[in-house]
Design an enzyme around this catalytic site. Structure first.
Site, mmCIF file in Angstrom:
data_model
loop_
_atom_site.group_PDB
_atom_site.id
_atom_site.type_symbol
_atom_site.label_atom_id
_atom_site.label_comp_id
_atom_site.label_asym_id
_atom_site.label_seq_id
_atom_site.Cartn_x
_atom_site.Cartn_y
_atom_site.Cartn_z
ATOM 1 N N GLU A 94 0.850 -1.213 0.000
ATOM 2 C CA GLU A 94 0.000 0.000 0.000
ATOM 3 C C GLU A 94 0.872 1.245 0.000
ATOM 4 O O GLU A 94 0.612 2.201 -0.739
ATOM 5 C CB GLU A 94 -0.900 -0.020 1.246
ATOM 6 C CG GLU A 94 -1.638 1.295 1.470
ATOM 7 C CD GLU A 94 -2.392 1.334 2.804
ATOM 8 O OE1 GLU A 94 -2.645 0.261 3.389
ATOM 9 O OE2 GLU A 94 -2.721 2.442 3.255
ATOM 10 N N GLN B 108 2.419 29.027 -4.182
ATOM 11 C CA GLN B 108 3.249 30.249 -4.122
ATOM 12 C C GLN B 108 3.393 30.878 -5.510
ATOM 13 O O GLN B 108 3.246 32.083 -5.683
ATOM 14 C CB GLN B 108 4.625 29.883 -3.552
ATOM 15 C CG GLN B 108 5.461 31.074 -3.157
ATOM 16 C CD GLN B 108 4.856 31.823 -1.959
ATOM 17 O OE1 GLN B 108 4.050 31.277 -1.217
ATOM 18 N NE2 GLN B 108 5.206 33.084 -1.819
ATOM 19 N N GLU C 21 5.735 9.924 11.609
ATOM 20 C CA GLU C 21 6.476 9.480 12.794
ATOM 21 C C GLU C 21 6.642 7.952 12.778
ATOM 22 O O GLU C 21 7.729 7.430 13.074
ATOM 23 C CB GLU C 21 5.733 9.915 14.075
ATOM 24 C CG GLU C 21 5.772 11.415 14.351
ATOM 25 C CD GLU C 21 4.776 12.229 13.530
ATOM 26 O OE1 GLU C 21 3.997 11.635 12.751
ATOM 27 O OE2 GLU C 21 4.766 13.474 13.652
#
Ligand SMILES: Cc1cc2nc3c(=O)[nH]c(=O)nc-3n(C[C@H](O)[C@H](O)[C@H](O)COP(=O)(O)OP(=O)(O)OC[C@H]3O[C@@H](n4cnc5c(N)ncnc54)[C@H](O)[C@@H]3O)c2cc1C
Length: 394
Positions: A243, A344, A375
């Site tokens: 995945e 931007q 994390e």
């Protein structure tokens, strides 16, 4: 590792690219603006040969390798990331997992509907109390009762969950064994006791129904057990590697779209009497975008090719585990940076909800969360680095 695509793979990408431009791109704005789920999308993808890409031709699929299927994902992501993230969980999380882990009888029962798009697939791992610690904290239980398992609990954040006909569902079959006491089931959503508690309103991936699912005494036939009882952890871990490698590809496509839109804009938008593309700071942004995309693309292709070699039960540990976590870690940083730079370059227009770069900017936020957070990816990479050197810091 030297890497190059074959002529066949290039042709697959190019055909999918033209298809997605014609069929998926026109749906993109409405999906995002109205959180609209196109009801005929999956049947159309099935009829046009874009479901079951990795399924053997004998089963009605296209018999593609994972990288070729990933090239389709990249093309879909370029033209309509939201459609790609309805298609991807169905095609990869549900169907590919079934093909890799199902018995011939289970594949014969479930694959044809998933390949035609008559049935919609999803995968349910996450729960309200079990996200990053999906295995350890899993509370949904399956208790054997004669020829059935009885499922009770909840699943959370399930892509396609609110519209799914079948959910590949992980449940605890032996809570005393922790992660080693998990099993996988093909749960048909018309089974009494199954319901959708809520469809979530999201900042991105709009039109892709994501929901909370409820299981109240859902009686699932024992023949719907995928793999062996308490063998779910192997299915989860190898499935998560694939995945991570596979679902990074729509982001590569989306990032490329942002670069192309930014090039067009920079060449035509004029300030101080010149096209903004003549300003070196804008050129710097464009160069950063191109290099980030190109390096993420090569890394992702490499991971998908490596996943292709995985046998049943392999993955979820070792070099491939580190590689797939690295690809999605890098890809999520890439898409965040590229979409930010695209906004931007577009100036105030990029801040407007209905512009295409704004859509991609909002979509990009999920990339560091879904399929395991940034994390958790870093934890995997560090653990595998230590393991490879035979070290165990404590
Ligand atoms: C749009 C969307 C679609 C999704 N689709 C699916 C799907 O189809 N199927 C499915 O099963 N799931 C799906 N998910 C769930 C997704 O995989 C989880 O959201 C993800 O794994 C994080 O879990 P959580 O949201 O519970 O966050 P938590 O686990 O509660 O984490 C919260 C924060 O704490 C951090 N954290 C947690 N533990 C640690 C640690 N040990 N060290 C450092 N930091 C830590 C996390 O990184 C995060 O920053 C989807 C989610 C979303 C938003």
């Amino acid at each position: 590792m030297h890497f190059d695509l074959t002529d066949d793979q290039r042709a697959i990408h190019d055909a999918a690219f033209r298809y997605a431009e014609a069929e998926l791109h026109p749906l993109f704005a409405r999906m995002d603006d109205d959180d609209w789920y196109p009801p005929d999308l999956m049947r159309k993808l099935g009829a046009d040969g874009y479901l079951g890409l990795t399924a053997p031709t004998a089963q009605g699929g296209s018999g593609m390798d994972l990288l070729s299927a990933g090239l389709v994902a990249e093309a879909f992501g370029y033209w309509n990331t939201n459609a790609a993230f309805i298609w991807g969980p169905h095609e990869n999380l549900c169907l590919n997992n079934l093909l890799r882990n199902g018995t011939p009888e289970q594949i014969a029962r479930f694959a044809p509907g998933l390949i035609s798009g008559e049935t919609i697939g999803a995968l349910g791992l996450t729960e309200p109390g079990a996200g990053s610690d999906a295995l350890g904290s899993m509370a949904l239980k399956a208790v054997r009762d004669g020829g059935h398992y009885v499922l009770n609990g909840r699943k959370m954040f399930i892509s396609n969950g609110p519209v799914a006909d079948v959910v590949l569902t992980y449940a605890k079959t032996d809570p005393s064994k922790g992660a080693r006491g998990i099993s996988a089931f093909m749960v048909e959503t018309d089974t009494p006791g199954f319901s959708v508690a809520q469809t979530l309103v999201k900042m991105g991936w709009r039109g892709c129904p994501t929901g909370e699912l409820v299981f109240e005494d859902v009686r699932v036939p024992a023949r719907n057990l995928l793999g062996v009882e308490n063998g779910g952890v192997g299915i989860v871990m190898s499935g998560l590697d694939i995945e991570r490698a596979f679902l990074g590809l729509p982001y590569i496509g989306a990032a490329q779209r942002c670069l192309d839109l930014s090039l067009d804009y920079a060449a035509t938008r004029r300030q101080f009497g010149r096209a903004i593309g003549t300003f070196q700071m804008i050129q710097s942004h464009l160069a950063d975008m191109a290099v980030a995309i190109e390096s993420a693309r090569i890394y992702a292709y490499q991971a998908l090719a490596a996943c292709d070699a995985l046998k049943q039960g392999e993955g979820g540990r070792g070099a491939i585990h580190r590689l797939c976590a690295g690809v999605v870690l890098n890809g999520s940083a890439m898409i965040a940076r590229v979409t930010d730079l695209a906004v931007q370059i577009h100036g105030g227009s990029g801040f407007v909800w209905e512009t295409e770069v704004n859509r991609h900017y909002r979509n990009a936020r999920i990339a560091s969360l879904g399929g395991g957070t940034t994390e958790m990816r870093k934890i995997i990479i560090a653990e595998e680095l230590f393991r490879a050197r035979g070290l165990r810091p404590d």
